[in-house]
Each structure stands twice: as structure tokens, then as C-alpha cells.
Enzyme design. Sequence first.
Site, mmCIF file in Angstrom:
data_model
loop_
_atom_site.group_PDB
_atom_site.id
_atom_site.type_symbol
_atom_site.label_atom_id
_atom_site.label_comp_id
_atom_site.label_asym_id
_atom_site.label_seq_id
_atom_site.Cartn_x
_atom_site.Cartn_y
_atom_site.Cartn_z
ATOM 1 N N ASP A 10 67.489 -26.270 8.540
ATOM 2 C CA ASP A 10 66.590 -25.993 7.415
ATOM 3 C C ASP A 10 66.624 -24.521 6.976
ATOM 4 O OD1 ASP A 10 65.459 -24.997 9.685
ATOM 5 O OD2 ASP A 10 63.480 -25.849 9.363
ATOM 6 N N ASP A 48 67.362 -28.175 13.170
ATOM 7 C CA ASP A 48 66.803 -28.761 11.946
ATOM 8 C C ASP A 48 67.647 -28.553 10.694
ATOM 9 O OD1 ASP A 48 64.694 -29.741 13.346
ATOM 10 O OD2 ASP A 48 63.242 -28.251 12.671
ATOM 11 N N GLY A 63 63.002 -22.379 19.319
ATOM 12 C CA GLY A 63 63.466 -23.591 19.989
ATOM 13 C C GLY A 63 64.934 -23.498 20.329
ATOM 14 N N ARG A 92 60.799 -31.173 11.033
ATOM 15 C CA ARG A 92 59.411 -31.040 10.630
ATOM 16 C C ARG A 92 59.292 -30.832 9.124
ATOM 17 N NH1 ARG A 92 56.506 -27.618 15.145
ATOM 18 N NH2 ARG A 92 58.458 -28.281 16.094
ATOM 19 N N ASP A 134 63.880 -19.595 11.535
ATOM 20 C CA ASP A 134 63.186 -18.702 10.609
ATOM 21 C C ASP A 134 62.151 -17.807 11.299
ATOM 22 O OD1 ASP A 134 61.404 -20.695 11.046
ATOM 23 O OD2 ASP A 134 60.808 -20.945 8.950
ATOM 24 N N ARG A 142 58.968 -19.130 22.531
ATOM 25 C CA ARG A 142 58.356 -19.077 21.199
ATOM 26 C C ARG A 142 57.338 -17.929 21.261
ATOM 27 N NH1 ARG A 142 59.793 -23.267 17.960
ATOM 28 N NH2 ARG A 142 60.577 -25.123 18.994
ATOM 29 N N THR A 148 69.389 -23.579 15.122
ATOM 30 C CA THR A 148 68.256 -24.505 15.105
ATOM 31 C C THR A 148 68.787 -25.876 14.766
ATOM 32 O OG1 THR A 148 66.313 -25.202 13.856
ATOM 33 C CG2 THR A 148 67.812 -23.742 12.736
#
Lengths: 321, 321, 321, 321
Positions: free
Chosen positions: C130, C128, C11, C172, C103, C72, C126
Site C-alpha cells: 500500500d 500490504d 510489521g 487494512r 509508512d 512497532r 510491508t
Amino acid sequence: MRRIAVLTSGGDAPGMNAAIRAVVRAGTQQGLEVVGVRRGFSGLHRGELSLLGARDVANIIQRGGTILLTARSHTWRTPEGRARGAQVLRDWDVDGLIVIGGDGSFHGGHFLQEEHGIPVIGIPGTIDNDLYGTDHTIGYFTAVETALDAVDKLRDTGASHERIFVIEVMGRHAGHIALDVAVAGGAEEVFIPEDSKPVSDVLEIVRDSVAKGKRGSIIIVAEGYPGGATGVAEAIEAGTGLETRVSILGHIQRGGSPVSSDRILASRLGEAAVYALMEGRRGVMVGRGATGLIYTPLPETWEKRKDVSRDLYSCAKTLSV
Amino acid sequence: MRRIAVLTSGGDAPGMNAAIRAVVRAGTQQGLEVVGVRRGFSGLHRGELSLLGARDVANIIQRGGTILLTARSHTWRTPEGRARGAQVLRDWDVDGLIVIGGDGSFHGGHFLQEEHGIPVIGIPGTIDNDLYGTDHTIGYFTAVETALDAVDKLRDTGASHERIFVIEVMGRHAGHIALDVAVAGGAEEVFIPEDSKPVSDVLEIVRDSVAKGKRGSIIIVAEGYPGGATGVAEAIEAGTGLETRVSILGHIQRGGSPVSSDRILASRLGEAAVYALMEGRRGVMVGRGATGLIYTPLPETWEKRKDVSRDLYSCAKTLSV
Amino acid sequence: MRRIAVLTSGGDAPGMNAAIRAVVRAGTQQGLEVVGVRRGFSGLHRGELSLLGARDVANIIQRGGTILLTARSHTWRTPEGRARGAQVLRDWDVDGLIVIGGDGSFHGGHFLQEEHGIPVIGIPGTIDNDLYGTDHTIGYFTAVETALDAVDKLRDTGASHERIFVIEVMGRHAGHIALDVAVAGGAEEVFIPEDSKPVSDVLEIVRDSVAKGKRGSIIIVAEGYPGGATGVAEAIEAGTGLETRVSILGHIQRGGSPVSSDRILASRLGEAAVYALMEGRRGVMVGRGATGLIYTPLPETWEKRKDVSRDLYSCAKTLSV
Amino acid sequence: MRRIAVLTSGGDAPGMNAAIRAVVRAGTQQGLEVVGVRRGFSGLHRGELSLLGARDVANIIQRGGTILLTARSHTWRTPEGRARGAQVLRDWDVDGLIVIGGDGSFHGGHFLQEEHGIPVIGIPGTIDNDLYGTDHTIGYFTAVETALDAVDKLRDTGASHERIFVIEVMGRHAGHIALDVAVAGGAEEVFIPEDSKPVSDVLEIVRDSVAKGKRGSIIIVAEGYPGGATGVAEAIEAGTGLETRVSILGHIQRGGSPVSSDRILASRLGEAAVYALMEGRRGVMVGRGATGLIYTPLPETWEKRKDVSRDLYSCAKTLSV
């Protein structure tokens, strides 16, 4: 501890309202009464106090400026002024004072505590990020973003006209804003008070830019660099014969809705300041460092010097290639 | 008509890219070839031309500045310069030229057509909105928005410090930006070149503001008002003894991603300029008025005067009560 | 080491262009050639490579998305796909690969290095946040700012209509965005995947808000919280009979010009990734932690878990009083 | 006429506060007392009125939402509800009522005047721009800008991933927002309620985009187009096999600080509404058209239909080439 007071003092900074809100709400949640002082130390002197409840600070986290108003006061500079302020706090049964501001404001708070025994906690609120004891000050992130937005706009024009823009950002004694803006704005060169390199250094960079076919150049100058943007622009025109445009961003850097980082920092420090008072801490500024909260004696915040990031300074140089 | 050219000239304005895109795409859609001239009339003079296809203008509608670059050229001011430019256009088999810019650029286009028979259509691109023959010029809406954003930020600080801010916006000969910003920014007073009221008029307004308990005042001054913001600020300090802050917004008003109104205006006028050339129109600027498109002979665009809205000027006064 | 390659994968995130620029310029400055791979691993597979010079990355630091495009891809998931990618890199004489992504992208890079000996360095890109091994990921700050801007807008409507808004932000598997937005947006409650508290907890908070006379409530829900915003809204309506509005912010959080913090982080990490390759580091992600740069073996970045700040989570609770 | 009242009703729109401010200040300046009614017609019914002075509306011109609060009330739909509202106005000695809102609110105002003789003036405040009798409604410009900002962000991601984004903007019965956003956002196609073209029309456009090598496509769909964005996206996936992403912008379009055009329109119409009452006008909406103010009987504002600009619709088509 049953009642605490909070004031904002010195130059306003985006996020001060978020800090006020955090003090009021954390205080309320801990069962304290919170008193707001209007117009900083001069308002304290004149008794401009009133109780603030959780609802009184609703819907202010996103607003620039300070609902408590501020002033660059000189009342705290005299023993009489401080005595008067202390008396007002005692009349209001205030057990501790939280001061949101910069080094001038912390001087005021420090003497109030030293001379009159009022417990004082400082929260760093100034766009300049020039206080020792915290990685960032409230308002700094927003000021950088506002200045960067201006740089992005000037670059549109600069690139279209293939011009050299010399842009002055705030920072009377510190180059933090200038350095961040230079890296994030992709500037060709940056001048900060922390580095005494001569203005003539810019000449080769500018000539080199032209030789490389760069369309337009951006030079960032901190307010506190000797000569400011005007001096740098004059040096460029004298040394290269190229036309420049000067833009001094000025006060717009103080205003506007605070960005998330300033609101989060203000929320955390506002909460922490209340806990600090309750835990018996006295005469310290609560800041946020690499590994968490930091408590620094107020005099250290202005006596010790926080340098700019040398890695970032070097990065600015590397990436302007 | 098989091939047309387009250039941007003079000060850049947000939305110029949207106009270029519209010219290229409407031209392509009509089966024409479109040639882009870089760096305005000076680039034309030097032969900096290249074909532009529909994909070459993809993803530029939202960008400030001009991908064709611009210059404040003096080449078109001499007969030799214009002859040279005309020759380049003939060498490139160009059947018509679209000039995006302000009155200086339109002078260039006008003489090119008069002396060398090149069909020319003008598109009003300047933040100042000072061209007769169109209600608005491309870039105007964005400049107002940028200035307004700065005023909103300064108001945060002004209100927190209870200060008088005197803010200078662009407009060398016209008060359009100043007036819109004053109404939208809730200013206490506005000074524009179109009204010769003395600066001393502001004194009563400022005193009145203080008396009414207004927290902070905003005074807007157009660049073209004699003395500018600095003059107004000095008059206030001399006449009332109150402290003021001056902010000169400057070049940031030229840059940035264009707002929707500028992109839409640019899209409509770019399309219309292509159609105008194809319909045989010559030597006119295409503008947008109350009831649709307007075609105005180029000389009228700079000879006739477009006044500011007197209703809005009166509205500014009423609402600052 | 003479030539390195860089790609973006997964993304897109605001600041990826700033990272590409930093890799290209730091590489160039160090005397390396830099090859850009388009469309991530699928483009690598198909040989979509080209040399990038310092000027090719001019004027992109402020742009959202990625000039190298992304996809992706699933090509790296098979041994054949990875072998094909490795062969392309060898054909291009590439001595090291820098992967900007999350990741999934790091998995691809890891196996490429494990199986084919290509030195790989990861840069965390990213929204996120994360990834283990860095306090922040590139794009995160901008995503928070975009979501916060939306929350500020919804609050205007929510307060005017005295409504409950349930707002879903991205994340997510992680609640970082949700938590920052909740604190900075002054939300009444926040639901994140990291905390399994039941949705019914919100009922008392909502009832309490109404009882306290709060005008409008803001509830933030991370995408990854079971049921999402819709589930929370249904629970509120079922449990209190109050009307709610759901807003799912979605993809706008991925776009836009990166804020200063993302540009600076991207600039630092892009530069550091080049130095890491030159120093002989292999198979690590370069991140930024409390005290400086951190190098984490790629598998740890997805195997280890970075928790949300528990202090901030508690702060969100305290200040919603 | 000595005392007038003002209320906001229906969906909130950015600029309503600027209109309230204009009504209060123009009224005050004309020597009238101005009463603010909270929560629209339901608040009127319950007697939630209070006097508003010029200072009470200071510093609100830049704020989204409405300080008077609003509600989608049904109280005015019954004769008893209207009688009760009229009685409250008489009890408060109100000589005229200014209603800021959309067609539902104007229905309420119309019957109040018809049945109870209360002079009513309407000010068009709705983001949809679907009222006959004014070129634009207050809030419309800001909603377009907010939606456009989202489109710009989605384009970053769309272009990086080469994806088709189908974006739904507000407009239950009207395509004004959709059309403006499509032109300003450089969309490939736009679907509005005013045009019954089949959704299958988009298939050729999408296939054509791919064939032309466009990176990512933007399709704008007005809320009121049958099937909405989801329907269009499904048709694309079914007809071309290409992946799409749907983004429904939703309520963020209602909030935020109003852009200059909305503040100026609101200021002018607020002032004009007060003058209209004083001049004895009754039961009309004050709007702004091509050549100045327009007064339209309230029923015409919802009975007559304002079409979208066909020229702009055609322009959208031409420029997506």
C-alpha cells in the site's frame, strides 16, 4: 465471431490450465462457443476437438500440466499438415484459434493464418521466458520458484558439508531462470548463454570464497551455457583441486501447481486473447509489458531477442561479495 | 556423568538439528553440560569443540542440514586417529559421546568405545533408513516427501505429454525410499536392490499401461538397483520403442526443512540418548520400533539387515493395476 | 560517506532479511561500513547498534522475519525521541540511514532527516503493498502466495462439502492481496476497501453459483472491507439461508521463507538504496516501477494513493462466470 | 461377493482419495465391481451411485478432498433413513460396503449392518486421529504438517517481534495434533483436552521464557481445551501483562495434497478393507498398529479411548527448557 478454438502445444508449463480456463470463461462470457483441441497441432490434425463450457474448466486453475494435453508435433511443418488442420477448423466452424505455447507453436499458428486465413492469437506459455513481446511468459515464475526451492535444499547440504554445488537449471537459449535463481538463491556465480565469459572466471571466485571462509558455494549454470553444469564443475575441480557436486534439476521445473504470478498472468492473457480475436486482431501474441498489454506480430516473438536484465546481472555480482 | 558431547557425521539428513537440540536441552534439563563437536570425527580430531547451552539451539528445529557441520571423515579409520579423538574427549572431560549419523559414523563410535572406553550412544540419522534396530531413521520421512513432491511435479508433465518417466531416488543399498515413493506416487512399477527381478519385467507393464490408455507412466528406481534409472529407461526404449524421460533426483533429497515426523523422531531419540548415557547404557544405538524405544548394540545396526515391507511391496503392485 | 546504518521497523515482512543482506553487501562492496540497528526506532533510541560484515548476512536470504528484529515503536513520534535517535547515530558516526518498513517507519525516517539532517533512504517492506512509488513492496509476493496456498486447501474441503467459504486476507487499507488471491484462487467474488459496492451484491452471485451447479464457492474479503469476512458471511446466511464457513488467515501471511520475487525485489532495492545514499539522494523511498527504479519523496509514499489494478478487478469478475 | 460399494462421510480428510483409489483398484484386481456412492449417507439415501473403474481413479492419489464428495448427514440416524439406504444397496446388488470416515460415519455403517445385514468395513479417515483401533487415521499426518507449516511461519514473525503467539489447532476431543505440532514446532507449552492442568500453569512458563531471553514464545492449544486459544491468551495477558497474538488455524488443516504417510496408510487400508470383505469380516474397522493390520469391531472404535503418547507429552516438556 461465434466460435473459437484453443490448444496447448510444445513443452507444458504451469499456468497453461489457468490460461485455458480464462479463454473458455472469457469466451463464454462474451457469448462465444469455445472448442478445446487436444494434443496440440497433432490432435488438431486428427480432429480431437470438443466443446468446452465454463464448468468444464472448474477447479483447474491450480493444476500443473494441461488438461488439453500437448505434444511436440511436426504436423504443422508441412503444407499438407497445415491444410489438414485448417480443414478441421473449418469443419468445426471455428472463426479463430488461440495457441498457448512457445516459439515452435507460434510458427505453426503463423503459417496456419498466412496460408489458410484462420485468425490466430498466441499466448506465451513456456517456462524459459525467451519470447520477445512480453516481460514474462506463463510458467516462468513457477519454474524459478521450483528451482529456487531445490537450491535452498542443496544449500542446507552444501553448508553442512562445506561443499561447492554446481546446479544446472533450464534455459536452452536464455539465462532468465538462471539469473533469477542466482540472485534469489544467493549464488556465488552464474553462467548464462547471454554472456560469453570464460568458465575460468569461476576459479577466482571459488578460491576467494574459500579464503573468505564461506561455508559452501552455490554456482548456477543455465542449461544453454556451453558445457553445462558438468563442464563448470570439471573446470573447478581441475583448476582448484576442490571437490564439487553437480545437480541437474531437469524436468521437475516444468511441473507443479502454478504460483500466483503465473495464474494471474495466464488469467489476464487468456482474457485478453479472446478480446483480441473479437477486436479483429490477427497473427499477434498478446503479452504483458511494463505498462500493460502488448500485441506483437508472431514472427517478431521469435526473431527479436529479449535480453536478460543487465541490472540484475550486475546485482548478482555485487551481492555475492 | 557431568559432561557429554554430541557430533553429527557422514551424510547430512533433515532432522539432525532437531536431534542436536534435543540432546542439548535434555542434557541441560538433567544438569549436564553439553559440548558440541564440529565437523564430525575430523573436527573431533582437531579439537573443534565448544559448549552448547539451551539458547544456542533455539530456532533450529526447523532447519535442514546440521549446525555442527559434518564430514565424511576417515580419521577414525586408523588407530592413531581414534586415539587422538579419545584424547581430545578426555582433555575436555567428556564422560560420554552421542553420535548422530549412519553406519560409517557408528563404526567410528564403536571403535572409540571399544579401544578407549568412551561411552558412546548412536542416534540413527540418515535418509536411507538402512539401519537395523529402528523402524525409521531421522531424515527418511523428509527425503520421501521431497522425492514425492518431485514425482507429483513430473506426473503433471508426464500426463500432459503422455510420457514414461523413469525416476531415480536415493538408496544405495536399500529400497525404502523407492518403495514409499512408488506407493505414495502411484507409480506403475518400482525397482529396488532387495528384489532381483529382471528389468525386462517392466516391458509388459509399460505395454499394458499403453493398452489400458494410461496417460503417462511413472517408474521408480532406487539408486542401488543395478543400472539405475538409466538402465531401466534404456531397457524400455529398446524393448518397446517408446520414448522415455529419465530424472535423477539426487542431492535435493538430503536438504530442506524436516517434516514433522522427522522432527518428532529426532526429539524423542535425542532425549532418549541422553537418558541412555545416564542410565549406564554403552555402545548402543537408540531407535524407535513398533512398541517403543529399542537399544541395539552398534555392530548389529550394520551387520543385521532390515528388509523392506513385503506387504507394501505387494500393495504397490496391486494398486498399479 | 564512510558509514551507514540500516534498520527494520513496523510489521515484519518476508524478504526483509534479503534487503538487509543487500544493503550490507552492496555497502561493503562500495567500501562503506554498515551498522545494523536492532528493534527498529526503539532500539535506535536505546543504542542497540553493531557493525555488520558480509559474512554476518550469509545464509539469511531465504529466511522469513528479520534478523535485526523489529518493533512497532512510538519513540520517533516525539521530538525528544527523534533527537535521542539522531544523537545515537551521530555518536556512531553514521552518515546515512536506510529504513526498511512501511509508512509508519517512513514517517520516522522523514522527521529524523527534516529535524536533524540525517540522510535517510526508505525501502518499501510491508506485505500490504500500500505504498505509492513502487509497483510492489517487499513481502507482498510471499503474502499472496501464502494466502493462495490456504485458499487452495480450503477449496479442497469446500468442493468436497459443496460449501461456501468466506476467506479474509490481510490488507487494512488496501485490496491488493485480496484481488491477486481472488484471481489466482479462482474466487467467485472479492470485496476490497477500494470499492464501495454493497455486500448484498454477493447474494446474487452465490445464488447464481448454486444454480449453475458450482461445487463450493470461494469469496475473498480484504481485512479492511467494512465488516470483514464475518460481515459478508452473515449477509450470505441471512440473504440466502445457505451455510457458510469463515476463515481468517491472519498472521501466517507475514511469515515464511520469501518467494523468489520478494528476494529479487529486496536484493535490487537494497543495492539501490546504498547507491542512492552515495549519489546524494535524500529523503526518498527507492521503489521499482514499470520501467526501472523510482525515487519518491517519503511523504508522497503515504500521501498519494496507489490504486488496485482496475483491469485485474474486471478480470476477476469475468472469469468467475 | 461380486460387487462392493464405497463412500466417504463426515469431515473430509487428505488421503480419502488415495483410499478410494485403493478400494477401487484392489477390488478390480480381485475381480469385483466397485460402486462409488456420492455425498456419503445422504447420497446413498438418494441413490447417487455409479460404477468406478481403475481408470476413473487415476491421478487422484495426490489430491485433497474426496472425489466422492461428503456430507455430514443425519439420514442414517433414523431407522427409516437406514432402511432406505439398505434398499438402495440391495437394488444395486451390492454385497458389501466400505465406509471411509470417522466415528459418526461408523455409527451409520454399524447400524446398517446390524439392522439390514449389509456387510460393512470401516476405514479410519479423519484428521483428528481420535479413533481407537489404529495408531493413525488417514489425514492426520497432513493436518499435522499443515499446522506445523503455519507454526513455522508464525515463529518467524514471533521471533522478529519477540511476541507470544497462542495457536489453536484442530482436535475437538483429542490432543494428538496439538502434541505433535508442539514437539515438532518447538513450542514452549501445549494444552490438550486429555490433561486438566490449569491454564495458570502457562504463566510461569511465559515469565520464565522472558527471563531466559527467549525471543518469542509459541503456545499450542487444542481446539478442545476449555477456553481454546483465546482463553489461554487472555489468561496470559491478565496474569503477566504481556501482549499476545492469537491464531486459530481452522479449516486449512483439512485440505491440501496428502503427505506420503497419509497416502501410504490410505493405500494399505483401502487394499486391506477389500480383502477383509472378501475374507468374510464384518462390522470392523481396519486399522494399522505397531505390528501390522488390526481389525476392531466398529463400536469399540468410538467407545474405547486412545490416549495421547505420554512419553511424547513428557518430551515436549523437557525440550522446551
